[in-house]
Scaffold this active site. Structure first.
Site, mmCIF file in Angstrom:
data_model
loop_
_atom_site.group_PDB
_atom_site.id
_atom_site.type_symbol
_atom_site.label_atom_id
_atom_site.label_comp_id
_atom_site.label_asym_id
_atom_site.label_seq_id
_atom_site.Cartn_x
_atom_site.Cartn_y
_atom_site.Cartn_z
ATOM 1 N N SER A 1 0.938 -1.513 -0.009
ATOM 2 C CA SER A 1 0.132 0.117 0.219
ATOM 3 C C SER A 1 0.137 1.065 0.176
ATOM 4 O O SER A 1 1.931 1.805 0.606
ATOM 5 C CB SER A 1 -1.194 -0.165 1.404
ATOM 6 O OG SER A 1 -1.659 1.336 1.015
ATOM 7 N N TYR B 1 -1.725 -0.812 10.676
ATOM 8 C CA TYR B 1 -1.723 -1.248 9.002
ATOM 9 C C TYR B 1 -0.871 -0.852 8.218
ATOM 10 O O TYR B 1 0.825 -0.665 6.936
ATOM 11 C CB TYR B 1 -3.247 -0.628 8.343
ATOM 12 C CG TYR B 1 -3.329 -0.212 7.309
ATOM 13 C CD1 TYR B 1 -4.248 -1.457 6.386
ATOM 14 C CD2 TYR B 1 -3.005 0.322 5.819
ATOM 15 C CE1 TYR B 1 -3.848 -2.018 4.778
ATOM 16 C CE2 TYR B 1 -3.681 0.283 4.841
ATOM 17 C CZ TYR B 1 -3.585 -1.320 4.413
ATOM 18 O OH TYR B 1 -3.843 -1.275 2.692
#
Length: 244
Positions: free
Chosen positions: A134, A148
């Site tokens: 990501s 995350y």
């Protein structure tokens, strides 16, 4: 069975892959998706329902693959989750659950499937591992998604390390670092229309990604078109990281 995983499965089947396995926690959903994609694209999409959040789940999936196949050409590590909480209230379980699924599970699933990935791999016809990272693992993130972001940075470094090691065994390892795509995990960002529009203005291309945007890079990394690419983290983000 949905989101980026479904889009990449569609791409592989549409490109002529004879068989693609997909996994997800919801057995009904993953089986329905497999049946739908098999009918729509030809080839065979096979559902292997599973959670992947524990080592037992990982081992079960790896055993199912060993039982069904004598080799594996492409592995996409796409399972992931996030956790949103302010810094002062961020819980230990929000750290552990995210790190276990986003980092630990992909590592040990890859480890378990190395025999299948290397079984037919040659210098001329390499196998490919595609990790889904990501842009949250590339730049500082103002959203309270601490575990995350760290997990995705970890996936990126794991990609580089595995690429170095597995290059000697004819396996390429790369990561895709998506920006904003429509998925269950990102729907929260559209809850406030004004904030959503403001975010679009920060993306140089002024839009979120669509299915074709992830399909193309997945096909590149899975195929001969990407035969000389390994150890790379490829942002697919409409230019978001340019402004970071």
């Amino acid at each position: 069975s949905k989101g980026l995983g479904r889009h990449m499965t569609e791409a592989f089947l549409d490109a002529g892959a004879p068989r693609v396995y997909i996994t997800a926690r919801n057995a009904d959903a993953v089986e329905a998706t497999a049946a739908e994609l098999t009918e729509a694209y030809g080839g065979e999409c096979v559902a292997l329902p599973g959670d992947l959040s524990t080592m037992a789940d990982v081992e079960q999936l790896a055993a199912a693959m060993v039982e069904r196949e004598d080799h594996l050409d492409v592995l996409v590590n796409n399972a992931g989750r996030g956790w949103l909480a302010p810094l002062g209230d961020f819980p230990e379980r929000g750290w552990d659950k995210v790190m276990d699924l986003n980092v630990k599970s992909p590592f040990f699933l890859t480890q378990a499937l190395i025999p299948l990935l290397t079984a037919r791999a040659t210098a001329e016809q390499t196998s490919s591992i595609i990790n889904i990272g990501s842009i949250a693992g590339l730049t500082a993130n103002p959203v309270d998604t601490y575990s995350y972001d760290v997990s995705k940075a970890g996936i990126h470094m794991m990609t580089r390390n595995l690429a170095f090691t597995l290059s000697q065994r004819n396996v390429r390892v790369n990561a895709i670092a998506p920006g904003r795509f429509h998925s269950d995990m990102t729907e929260y960002a559209k809850a406030d229309p004004a904030a959503y529009e403001a975010e679009l203005r920060t993306i140089p291309m002024h839009r979120w990604g669509d299915p074709d945007d992830i399909k193309g890079v997945a096909l590149l990394l899975a195929s001969r078109a990407g035969a000389f690419i390994t150890g790379q983290i490829i942002p697919v983000d409409g230019g978001t990281t340019l402004a970071a």
